[in-house]
Write a protein that holds these residues in place. Sequence first.
Motif, short mmCIF file in Angstrom:
data_model
loop_
_atom_site.label_atom_id
_atom_site.label_comp_id
_atom_site.label_asym_id
_atom_site.label_seq_id
_atom_site.Cartn_x
_atom_site.Cartn_y
_atom_site.Cartn_z
N GLY A 67 -3.54 -4.00 -0.22
CA GLY A 67 -4.73 -3.37 0.36
C GLY A 67 -4.50 -1.91 0.74
N GLN A 97 -4.46 -1.21 12.05
CA GLN A 97 -5.09 -2.40 12.64
C GLN A 97 -5.27 -3.49 11.58
OE1 GLN A 97 -5.58 -3.09 15.69
NE2 GLN A 97 -5.02 -1.08 16.47
N TYR A 98 -5.68 -3.07 10.39
CA TYR A 98 -5.85 -4.01 9.27
C TYR A 98 -4.54 -4.76 9.01
CZ TYR A 98 -5.04 -5.00 4.30
OH TYR A 98 -4.62 -5.56 3.14
N GLU A 152 -7.01 2.88 11.35
CA GLU A 152 -7.74 1.67 10.92
C GLU A 152 -6.87 0.82 9.99
OE1 GLU A 152 -12.04 3.95 11.09
OE2 GLU A 152 -11.61 2.68 9.34
N LEU A 153 -6.11 1.49 9.12
CA LEU A 153 -5.23 0.74 8.23
C LEU A 153 -4.14 0.01 9.02
CD1 LEU A 153 -4.85 3.25 5.24
CD2 LEU A 153 -6.19 1.13 5.31
N ILE A 203 -8.94 6.12 3.95
CA ILE A 203 -9.28 5.38 5.18
C ILE A 203 -8.38 5.91 6.29
CG2 ILE A 203 -9.40 3.06 6.21
CD1 ILE A 203 -10.85 2.51 3.80
N PRO A 204 -8.91 6.12 7.50
CA PRO A 204 -8.07 6.61 8.60
C PRO A 204 -6.84 5.70 8.83
CG PRO A 204 -10.39 6.67 9.24
CD PRO A 204 -10.33 5.97 7.91
#
Lengths: 189, 189
Positions: A184, A156-157, A153-154, A149-150
């Motif tokens: 996660g 932001q998660y 994005e991680l 996963i980029p």
Amino acid sequence: MPKLWNETIDAHRHAVREAILDATAQLVEAGGLRSVTMSQVAERTGIGRATLYKYFSDVDAVLLAWHERQITGHLQHLAEVRDRAGTAGERLEAVLRSYAAIAGQRHGGELATYLHQGEHITHAERHLTGIVEDLITEGAQAGDLRADIPPAELAQYCLHALTAAAGLTSKAAVTRLVDVTLDGLRPVP
Amino acid sequence: MPKLWNETIDAHRHAVREAILDATAQLVEAGGLRSVTMSQVAERTGIGRATLYKYFSDVDAVLLAWHERQITGHLQHLAEVRDRAGTAGERLEAVLRSYAAIAGQRHGGELATYLHQGEHITHAERHLTGIVEDLITEGAQAGDLRADIPPAELAQYCLHALTAAAGLTSKAAVTRLVDVTLDGLRPVP
């Protein structure tokens, strides 16, 4: 006026401003954001109300300045945590634990929402996202974190998941929240 | 007035109100929250401005009513998704995917923040948290989800993590966000 004199005035103004924000911090700590008034800030700082109004036009301006100083302090702290020894994964965990502790302290209510709309917040969020994203990139390259996963994005998660800390009432629950969030990020078997 | 007549008036008022909110939805869709004006709403609904003002005092009241209807619709949809066939884990995944899609549509800006402070939001959040918490409890009992963390905390984790969808620009990124969030819920080996 000679240069030295100007510098003395600047230093004095800076010291008074800091004292005002220290007093504000104590009042927020004691009674919450809504409780702070110009009279109390002046009294706690040990200055007259007229002097206080030379520095800040109203109580919202005082609170905004106090909040900006808080956010700057938090960011400096998180950058220091990032720069400690350890693998990227360990440093990421340390940064996220510190961030969750800060997010857990967040004051609620309308005024907090107002303060969190300021430009200083947008800037701070961007800075923090960058710190987290860089650590995730490094950790993924080392094989300690997922690489499917980029990293942006991680990041932001993570930061959104950890805002749940604001609603938690115990330190143990905040610790568990960070544990789950980190789970996660683990590499997919 | 006979009862039938009252019912006819109520039905008429309800239909006009729905038509106003339909028009508002179209205007928000086309130009965003800030673009909506009372004149446009009246024109799009096909009623006079004077009639519109009998239903809503100002444009904020129109937007609040539209938003309440949106939120109610979202919750009904999520409850339907929850009630489909499948294991608790599968139904949780379906609910979280639907919720992330909704969170990804969220309109930004000050006005959105204002709408999201309403009481209807607090109520909807509590309802949604309950739906997610129940599914997690069931999934943990079945051994499909982790049982080492209280389900209420895992529900908060999920729903906060998925608010990151609001900043994502592609459906693929929203899918990845849900994947990562679900990975945090897996049983610890």
